[in-house]
Design a protein around this motif. Structure first.
Motif, PDB file in Angstrom:
ATOM      1  N   LEU A  55       0.807  -1.228   0.000  1.00 21.69           N
ATOM      2  CA  LEU A  55       0.000   0.000   0.000  1.00 21.69           C
ATOM      3  C   LEU A  55       0.842   1.282   0.000  1.00 21.69           C
ATOM      4  O   LEU A  55       0.519   2.222  -0.733  1.00 21.69           O
ATOM      5  N   PRO A  56       1.917   1.353   0.804  1.00 23.22           N
ATOM      6  CA  PRO A  56       2.717   2.587   0.767  1.00 23.22           C
ATOM      7  C   PRO A  56       3.405   2.824  -0.574  1.00 23.22           C
ATOM      8  O   PRO A  56       3.803   3.949  -0.877  1.00 23.22           O
ATOM      9  N   ILE A  57       3.548   1.764  -1.382  1.00 25.78           N
ATOM     10  CA  ILE A  57       4.226   1.889  -2.677  1.00 25.78           C
ATOM     11  C   ILE A  57       3.227   2.184  -3.786  1.00 25.78           C
ATOM     12  O   ILE A  57       3.403   3.120  -4.578  1.00 25.78           O
ATOM     13  N   TYR A  58       2.159   1.380  -3.860  1.00 27.66           N
ATOM     14  CA  TYR A  58       1.198   1.480  -4.962  1.00 27.66           C
ATOM     15  C   TYR A  58      -0.042   2.286  -4.622  1.00 27.66           C
ATOM     16  O   TYR A  58      -0.750   2.736  -5.523  1.00 27.66           O
ATOM     17  N   GLY A  59      -0.334   2.440  -3.328  1.00 31.03           N
ATOM     18  CA  GLY A  59      -1.582   3.071  -2.936  1.00 31.03           C
ATOM     19  C   GLY A  59      -2.754   2.118  -3.129  1.00 31.03           C
ATOM     20  O   GLY A  59      -2.579   0.920  -3.363  1.00 31.03           O
ATOM     21  N   TYR A  60      -3.965   2.677  -3.047  1.00 35.90           N
ATOM     22  CA  TYR A  60      -5.186   1.881  -3.182  1.00 35.90           C
ATOM     23  C   TYR A  60      -5.617   1.832  -4.651  1.00 35.90           C
ATOM     24  O   TYR A  60      -5.319   2.727  -5.420  1.00 35.90           O
ATOM     25  N   GLY A  61      -6.315   0.781  -5.008  1.00 30.87           N
ATOM     26  CA  GLY A  61      -6.856   0.710  -6.360  1.00 30.87           C
ATOM     27  C   GLY A  61      -6.523  -0.596  -7.057  1.00 30.87           C
ATOM     28  O   GLY A  61      -5.752  -1.425  -6.562  1.00 30.87           O
ATOM     29  N   ILE A  62      -7.094  -0.757  -8.239  1.00 28.32           N
ATOM     30  CA  ILE A  62      -7.008  -2.018  -8.961  1.00 28.32           C
ATOM     31  C   ILE A  62      -5.604  -2.290  -9.476  1.00 28.32           C
ATOM     32  O   ILE A  62      -5.110  -3.425  -9.396  1.00 28.32           O
ATOM     33  N   LYS A  63      -4.917  -1.276  -9.980  1.00 23.94           N
ATOM     34  CA  LYS A  63      -3.598  -1.517 -10.570  1.00 23.94           C
ATOM     35  C   LYS A  63      -2.596  -2.023  -9.531  1.00 23.94           C
ATOM     36  O   LYS A  63      -1.841  -2.965  -9.786  1.00 23.94           O
ATOM     37  N   GLY A  64      -2.617  -1.430  -8.362  1.00 23.09           N
ATOM     38  CA  GLY A  64      -1.753  -1.916  -7.290  1.00 23.09           C
ATOM     39  C   GLY A  64      -2.130  -3.320  -6.856  1.00 23.09           C
ATOM     40  O   GLY A  64      -1.271  -4.153  -6.529  1.00 23.09           O
ATOM     41  N   PHE A  65      -3.434  -3.596  -6.865  1.00 24.32           N
ATOM     42  CA  PHE A  65      -3.929  -4.928  -6.506  1.00 24.32           C
ATOM     43  C   PHE A  65      -3.433  -5.974  -7.498  1.00 24.32           C
ATOM     44  O   PHE A  65      -3.023  -7.077  -7.111  1.00 24.32           O
TER      45      PHE A  65
END
Length: 230
Positions: A55-65
């Motif tokens: 989460l600290p790298i990609y943040g929230y959302g589908i792409k990070g998931f």
């Protein structure tokens, strides 16, 4: 109770439209893809741990998931994951992004009513591009004076938002489905909040309140009940 309110903010995902349901469906598909490597329970646990770590790298959302799913798959397969399986994981993410925006019942009715009396804004977490896309698809943009996509929702972030909007805490009301992100931080800065639970909550957003704290939170069964408070 809300006599001084000037700005009403809405969370987006699972407050205005369906979102978390699609993540649960994606997790089911992901676990099925990796069933040759581990049990569903183990896959779910590892994916959750990696998602939170990222989460600290990609943040929230589908792409990070999606990136977290690929990392999890590589880990569980001991870096032997076939390329076609990686493609299938990427396609799971694309399918999520392409889902239609399914408004929750009575959302438009509530926005119609409140927009005649208050300044309405969206205050949500997630990927900026994805949230902008969903707002466009929803046909709700006409109701909102401002859209704030926040990397986190804590007291500091809400204070910054209120400063940007030039409103006092007593003039701000937040409506959302997450106690952790939408309600408790807002109450912590002496603003107002209304909790409308969604039937599915991400584990990371779950908060359990003691009896005293529960009495401090206004909880409604659905968004239409908001109209009874004004």
């Amino acid at each position: 109770m809300f006599n001084n309110i000037k700005v009403v903010a809405f969370d987006a995902d699972d407050t205005l439209w369906v979102n978390e349901t699609y993540f649960r469906e994606a997790e089911e598909k992901f676990a099925e893809l990796l069933s040759r490597y581990e049990t569903k329970n183990k896959i779910d646990q590892e994916l959750f741990k990696i998602t939170i770590k990222n989460l600290p790298i990609y943040g929230y959302g589908i792409k990070g998931f999606v990136l977290s799913m690929i990392e999890c798959a590589m880990l569980l397969s001991n870096n032997t994951l076939p390329q076609p399986t990686i493609s299938k994981i990427i396609n799971i993410g694309k399918e999520m992004i392409e889902k239609p925006v399914e408004l929750l019942e009575n959302v438009t009715q509530v926005l119609d009513f409140l927009s005649n009396k208050y300044t309405l804004i969206v205050a949500t977490k997630g990927d900026l591009l994805d949230q902008e896309r969903k707002l466009e698809k929803s046909n709700l943009l006409k109701y909102f004076h401002h859209v704030e996509v926040m990397s986190e929702k804590n007291e500091k972030d809400y204070k910054k938002l209120l400063e940007h909007l030039d409103v006092l805490p007593s003039e701000f009301l937040m409506i959302g489905n997450s106690l952790k992100s939408d309600i408790l931080p807002v109450l912590g800065i002496k603003s107002h909040a209304i909790h409308i639970p969604f039937h599915t909550t991400w584990v990371h957003e779950e908060v359990f309140l003691d009896n005293k704290r529960q009495t401090e939170v206004i909880t409604l069964a659905n968004i239409k009940e908001v109209l009874t408070l004004f």
